[in-house]
Design an enzyme around this catalytic site. Structure first.
Site, PDB file in Angstrom:
ATOM      1  N   GLY A  12      60.892  15.814  11.756  1.00  0.00           N
ATOM      2  CA  GLY A  12      61.885  15.363  10.780  1.00  0.00           C
ATOM      3  C   GLY A  12      61.185  15.226   9.435  1.00  0.00           C
ATOM      4  N   ALA A  14      59.533  12.701   8.100  1.00  0.00           N
ATOM      5  CA  ALA A  14      58.202  12.090   8.157  1.00  0.00           C
ATOM      6  C   ALA A  14      57.182  13.097   8.684  1.00  0.00           C
ATOM      7  CB  ALA A  14      58.232  10.847   9.039  1.00  0.00           C
ATOM      8  N   SER A  33      58.064  19.544  18.095  1.00  0.00           N
ATOM      9  CA  SER A  33      59.396  18.924  18.020  1.00  0.00           C
ATOM     10  C   SER A  33      60.222  19.318  19.236  1.00  0.00           C
ATOM     11  CB  SER A  33      60.111  19.382  16.751  1.00  0.00           C
ATOM     12  OG  SER A  33      61.447  18.923  16.772  1.00  0.00           O
ATOM     13  N   HIS A  41      66.815  14.571  13.341  1.00  0.00           N
ATOM     14  CA  HIS A  41      67.927  13.736  12.913  1.00  0.00           C
ATOM     15  C   HIS A  41      67.965  13.464  11.412  1.00  0.00           C
ATOM     16  CE1 HIS A  41      71.512  11.827  13.985  1.00  0.00           C
ATOM     17  NE2 HIS A  41      71.170  10.715  13.368  1.00  0.00           N
ATOM     18  N   VAL A  43      68.340  15.414   9.313  1.00  0.00           N
ATOM     19  CA  VAL A  43      69.345  16.318   8.741  1.00  0.00           C
ATOM     20  C   VAL A  43      70.666  15.590   8.479  1.00  0.00           C
ATOM     21  CG1 VAL A  43      70.454  17.245  10.838  1.00  0.00           C
ATOM     22  CG2 VAL A  43      70.042  18.747   8.876  1.00  0.00           C
ATOM     23  N   ASP A 210      61.470   7.818  21.907  1.00  0.00           N
ATOM     24  CA  ASP A 210      60.343   8.337  22.698  1.00  0.00           C
ATOM     25  C   ASP A 210      58.992   7.833  22.167  1.00  0.00           C
ATOM     26  OD1 ASP A 210      62.626   9.787  23.237  1.00  0.00           O
ATOM     27  OD2 ASP A 210      61.651  11.721  23.344  1.00  0.00           O
ATOM     28  N   GLN A 229      69.481  -2.632  12.610  1.00  0.00           N
ATOM     29  CA  GLN A 229      70.491  -2.641  11.553  1.00  0.00           C
ATOM     30  C   GLN A 229      71.848  -2.127  12.026  1.00  0.00           C
ATOM     31  OE1 GLN A 229      70.246   0.065   7.836  1.00  0.00           O
ATOM     32  NE2 GLN A 229      70.044  -2.032   7.081  1.00  0.00           N
ATOM     33  N   GLU A 244      77.146   4.910   2.833  1.00  0.00           N
ATOM     34  CA  GLU A 244      77.192   3.834   1.833  1.00  0.00           C
ATOM     35  C   GLU A 244      77.466   4.408   0.437  1.00  0.00           C
ATOM     36  OE1 GLU A 244      74.316   0.764   2.532  1.00  0.00           O
ATOM     37  OE2 GLU A 244      73.798   0.675   0.423  1.00  0.00           O
ATOM     38  N   HIS A 340      72.753   1.485  13.608  1.00  0.00           N
ATOM     39  CA  HIS A 340      72.398   2.573  12.709  1.00  0.00           C
ATOM     40  C   HIS A 340      70.898   2.855  12.630  1.00  0.00           C
ATOM     41  CE1 HIS A 340      72.737   5.198   9.248  1.00  0.00           C
ATOM     42  NE2 HIS A 340      72.039   4.392   8.484  1.00  0.00           N
ATOM     43  N   ARG A 375      66.881  -3.195   6.133  1.00  0.00           N
ATOM     44  CA  ARG A 375      66.525  -2.080   5.246  1.00  0.00           C
ATOM     45  C   ARG A 375      67.619  -1.871   4.203  1.00  0.00           C
ATOM     46  NH1 ARG A 375      68.054   3.342   5.011  1.00  0.00           N
ATOM     47  NH2 ARG A 375      68.955   3.502   7.101  1.00  0.00           N
ATOM     48  N   SER A 380      65.071   4.502   3.538  1.00  0.00           N
ATOM     49  CA  SER A 380      64.439   5.065   4.732  1.00  0.00           C
ATOM     50  C   SER A 380      63.886   6.460   4.455  1.00  0.00           C
ATOM     51  CB  SER A 380      65.425   5.129   5.893  1.00  0.00           C
ATOM     52  OG  SER A 380      64.846   5.861   6.935  1.00  0.00           O
TER      53      SER A 380
HETATM   54  C1  LIG Z   1      74.064   9.398   9.854  1.00  0.00           C
HETATM   55  C2  LIG Z   1      72.836   8.880   9.157  1.00  0.00           C
HETATM   56  C3  LIG Z   1      72.773   8.892   7.771  1.00  0.00           C
HETATM   57  C4  LIG Z   1      71.638   8.415   7.111  1.00  0.00           C
HETATM   58  N1  LIG Z   1      71.593   8.453   5.743  1.00  0.00           N
HETATM   59  C5  LIG Z   1      70.482   8.008   5.102  1.00  0.00           C
HETATM   60  C6  LIG Z   1      70.395   8.075   3.684  1.00  0.00           C
HETATM   61  O1  LIG Z   1      71.286   8.568   2.996  1.00  0.00           O
HETATM   62  N2  LIG Z   1      69.280   7.601   3.097  1.00  0.00           N
HETATM   63  C7  LIG Z   1      68.241   7.049   3.809  1.00  0.00           C
HETATM   64  O2  LIG Z   1      67.253   6.627   3.209  1.00  0.00           O
HETATM   65  N3  LIG Z   1      68.303   7.003   5.164  1.00  0.00           N
HETATM   66  C8  LIG Z   1      69.379   7.466   5.822  1.00  0.00           C
HETATM   67  N4  LIG Z   1      69.432   7.412   7.187  1.00  0.00           N
HETATM   68  C9  LIG Z   1      68.221   7.042   7.953  1.00  0.00           C
HETATM   69  C10 LIG Z   1      67.242   8.215   7.951  1.00  0.00           C
HETATM   70  O3  LIG Z   1      67.948   9.424   8.005  1.00  0.00           O
HETATM   71  C11 LIG Z   1      66.263   8.187   9.121  1.00  0.00           C
HETATM   72  O4  LIG Z   1      65.696   6.919   9.241  1.00  0.00           O
HETATM   73  C12 LIG Z   1      65.160   9.205   8.899  1.00  0.00           C
HETATM   74  O5  LIG Z   1      65.693  10.469   8.590  1.00  0.00           O
HETATM   75  C13 LIG Z   1      64.243   9.301  10.107  1.00  0.00           C
HETATM   76  O6  LIG Z   1      63.344  10.362   9.878  1.00  0.00           O
HETATM   77  P1  LIG Z   1      62.114  10.601  10.833  1.00  0.00           P
HETATM   78  O7  LIG Z   1      61.363  11.748  10.270  1.00  0.00           O
HETATM   79  O8  LIG Z   1      61.385   9.334  11.038  1.00  0.00           O
HETATM   80  O9  LIG Z   1      62.762  10.978  12.236  1.00  0.00           O
HETATM   81  P2  LIG Z   1      63.758  12.156  12.669  1.00  0.00           P
HETATM   82  O10 LIG Z   1      64.319  12.896  11.543  1.00  0.00           O
HETATM   83  O11 LIG Z   1      64.706  11.530  13.641  1.00  0.00           O
HETATM   84  O12 LIG Z   1      62.813  13.157  13.434  1.00  0.00           O
HETATM   85  C14 LIG Z   1      62.248  12.855  14.686  1.00  0.00           C
HETATM   86  C15 LIG Z   1      61.514  14.078  15.179  1.00  0.00           C
HETATM   87  O13 LIG Z   1      60.798  13.743  16.353  1.00  0.00           O
HETATM   88  C16 LIG Z   1      61.018  14.730  17.338  1.00  0.00           C
HETATM   89  N5  LIG Z   1      60.828  14.098  18.649  1.00  0.00           N
HETATM   90  C17 LIG Z   1      61.337  12.930  19.099  1.00  0.00           C
HETATM   91  N6  LIG Z   1      60.907  12.677  20.340  1.00  0.00           N
HETATM   92  C18 LIG Z   1      60.105  13.710  20.687  1.00  0.00           C
HETATM   93  C19 LIG Z   1      59.366  14.052  21.852  1.00  0.00           C
HETATM   94  N7  LIG Z   1      59.362  13.276  22.962  1.00  0.00           N
HETATM   95  N8  LIG Z   1      58.663  15.199  21.856  1.00  0.00           N
HETATM   96  C20 LIG Z   1      58.660  16.030  20.772  1.00  0.00           C
HETATM   97  N9  LIG Z   1      59.354  15.770  19.652  1.00  0.00           N
HETATM   98  C21 LIG Z   1      60.053  14.617  19.613  1.00  0.00           C
HETATM   99  C22 LIG Z   1      62.425  15.228  17.061  1.00  0.00           C
HETATM  100  O14 LIG Z   1      62.612  16.521  17.619  1.00  0.00           O
HETATM  101  C23 LIG Z   1      62.404  15.252  15.538  1.00  0.00           C
HETATM  102  O15 LIG Z   1      61.793  16.428  15.084  1.00  0.00           O
HETATM  103  C24 LIG Z   1      70.559   7.885   7.861  1.00  0.00           C
HETATM  104  C25 LIG Z   1      70.617   7.868   9.254  1.00  0.00           C
HETATM  105  C26 LIG Z   1      71.756   8.347   9.908  1.00  0.00           C
HETATM  106  C27 LIG Z   1      71.800   8.274  11.392  1.00  0.00           C
END
Ligand SMILES: Cc1cc2nc3c(=O)[nH]c(=O)nc-3n(C[C@H](O)[C@H](O)[C@H](O)COP(=O)(O)OP(=O)(O)OC[C@H]3O[C@@H](n4cnc5c(N)ncnc54)[C@H](O)[C@@H]3O)c2cc1C
Length: 562
Positions: A12, A14, A33, A41, A43, A210, A229, A244, A340, A375, A380
């Protein structure tokens, strides 16, 4: 056997940001991934990303809003770093091609978001996460000589050597079911949050905690796990999010009597108070009989000029039409608070280092803690990028000086045996889906906007029972190609572990702060509870609790009003 300086689990925002920064620092990188990276997510992120980039704004103001939003549980040193580094992160994204909204004068334009004292949210309509994720993925492909991408590989276990250092992970190729050891000098968990522990949730089916569970199982400390949250505007039943951004553009919240009730709860900020405050206000209106019969209140987006809604909020126009049968440009839509985001996660410092040497964490899986008890919206995405970049850089600098660790291939045998045991379970136990549903509904009933001891104890008892039932839950698919059944069983184990840590932490915190509102302990109690709750496995069957101090740099706790 794949061997890399830095192994990143999760692609994702991060994970991808960490991969780019590690590669820039000279490391060889693997990014794994369980879904194609652009289906991560992130996305789904809609409304935008915060930064004090405007000359009239300041990073200090952004940092203070974040501290206040966190109900003074956020670590202020980390919050200062995030607010200071935010503007350069937005400019970096803009320079690599993210098409942020521009205002009439051609400058980057902003929208207002909750809990912020200035409009500092940069956005791409209401598809901000989608826009950023795709642009980062282009960069990832551009660096394919240094970054190996393992798409649709599922990490099952993190690996430790005899000194307790993380030396990589075991991953399963979803296409054919084979297992591989991934050796790495440094491992970064970027595997996202745990929304599926609740039902409903705004989070997709892949968000199953996970990484939080994997780190917990090898002894890493988790922090702030009680802080879950509830977003104020989700559709009843399916939990879909109405961003929001709608309130940022001027939408009102109304109860069934047509009253703009936020006036009572947040007379200065109304709908743009912080999320915990707005969710509690809505739930109070519903509980006290001023909501609609379907247990909701209304979000009136008709206050926003129709043209603006169609331009800047077009995704939620679609969501309203397709999932609620409502044209949000012409009539209010029914919404309620819904799970959320998790503020807690794997405890890290500001460079992403966890309590396990060689293991880093960034993004929603991590707890730095910049969000503390609550938050702020649009912080985020910022957290994922700032701390993704910092983790990638730190891990790479360390890794290039080290020798490559090795893991005996026999280590795979243990995981193979565990997976075979799942496949060979006899039919007759409860279904995985049934256990997951009961878990989600239990958490949503007892560990939600309002909590109390009786409910939390009940939730703990149910989670413990579900853990037992999960041990015999049979699956149907015994094949090796894209066996999502077996993955579902493994993910259920992670979710149950994460749920238990949330419940135990919520039971432990005997006060009301941020998202943790205890009906039996109303009010914030700084004297006893201005501290983090850390949770670890410590080899025991039940999560162990300890405490760590909150870092305060310049903002002493004060009464929090909006
Ligand atoms: C509907 C929605 C709208 C949002 N809107 C906003 C916004 O406008 N602004 C804001 O600041 N935040 C927003 N957020 C929060 C924000 O989107 C998330 O907190 C953030 O995108 C998380 O990013 P991440 O990279 O940590 O994880 P993710 O994007 O969830 O990525 C996780 C990754 O880990 C991989 N993965 C997981 N488990 C495993 C495993 N066992 N083995 C291999 N791969 C694995 C997945 O395939 C994926 O690639 C929103 C959240 C939601 C649900």
């Amino acid at each position: 056997m794949p061997s890399h300086d830095v192994l990143i689990i999760g692609a994702g925002l991060a994970g991808q940001r960490a991969a780019l920064s590690a590669a820039e620092a000279g490391a060889s990188v693997a990014i794994v991934s369980k879904v194609h990276p652009v289906r991560s997510h992130s996305v789904a992120a809609a409304g935008g990303i915060n930064a004090a980039l405007n000359p009239e704004d300041s990073w200090e103001s952004h940092a203070f809003d974040t501290v206040k939003g966190s109900d003074y549980l956020g670590d202020q040193d980390a919050i200062e770093i995030m607010a200071q580094e935010a503007p350069s992160e937005i400019l970096y994204l803009e320079h690599i091609g993210v098409t942020f909204h521009r205002n009439e004068s051609g400058h980057l334009g902003t929208r207002a978001f909750g809990g912020a004292s200035a409009a500092r949210t940069y956005y791409v309509a209401d598809i901000t996460g989608h826009a950023i994720l795709h642009v980062l993925y282009e960069q990832l492909m551009k660096r394919s000589e240094q970054i190996d991408s393992y798409e649709e590989w599922f990490t099952t276990d993190l690996l430790l050597n005899d000194d307790g250092r993380c030396i990589g992970a075991i991953c399963r190729d979803l296409r054919d079911g084979t297992l591989q050891v991934f050796n790495a000098k440094a491992t970064i968990l970027a595997s996202g949050g745990c929304g599926q522990v609740y039902k409903p949730t705004t989070n997709g089916l892949i968000v199953t905690g996970d990484g939080i569970a994997q780190a917990y199982r090898i002894g890493a400390k988790l922090m702030d796990m009680e802080m879950v949250q509830y977003h104020p505007t989700t559709l009843a039943g399916n939990g879909l999010l109405i961003t929001e951004g709608a309130r940022g553009e001027g939408a009102w919240l109304l109860n069934a009597k047509g009253e703009r009730f936020m006036e009572k709860y947040a007379p200065n900020k109304f709908e743009l108070a912080s999320r915990d405050v707005v969710s509690r206000a809505e739930q109070t209106e519903i509980n006290e009989g001023r909501g609609f019969e379907d247990g909701t209140v209304a979000l009136d987006i008709t206050k926003v000029p129709r043209r603006r809604t169609l331009e800047a909020l077009r995704e939620i126009v679609n969501i309203g039409r397709d999932f609620a049968g409502v044209d949000i440009t012409r009539e209010p839509i029914h919404i309620k608070p819904g799970m959320h985001y998790i503020m807690g996660g794997v405890k890290t410092d500001a460079d992403g280092q966890t309590t396990i040497p060689g293991l880093y964490a960034a993004g929603e899986v991590a707890c730095v803690s910049v969000h503390g008890g609550n938050r702020l919206g649009a912080n985020s995405l910022l957290d994922t990028l700032v701390f993704g970049r910092r983790s990638g850089h730190h891990a790479a600098i360390r890794a290039v000086q080290m020798t490559m660790p090795t893991t005996p291939t026999s280590r795979v045998t243990e995981t193979e045996r565990d997976i075979a045991a799942i496949m060979n379970r006899e039919q007759g136990g409860r279904r995985i889906g049934a256990i997951k549903n009961e878990l989600g509904e239990t958490m949503n009933e007892y560990v939600a906007v309002f909590r109390d001891e009786a409910g939390l104890l009940k939730a703990h008892e149910i989670v413990r029972r579900l853990k037992e039932e999960a041990k015999t839950a049979a699956i149907d698919d015994r094949g090796s190609i894209f066996n999502q059944d077996v993955i579902g069983a493994i993910e259920l184990g992670y979710m149950l572990d994460v749920a238990e840590t949330i419940v135990v932490a919520a039971l432990e915190r005997k006060e009301s702060r941020g998202a943790q509102w205890r009906l039996d302990f109303p009010g914030r109690n700084d004297e006893e509870w201005l501290k983090h709750i850390d949770i670890s496995a410590n080899g025991g069957d039940v999560p162990q609790v300890s405490y760590s101090p909150v870092t305060i740099t310049r903002w002493q706790p004060e009464e929090r009003t909006y």
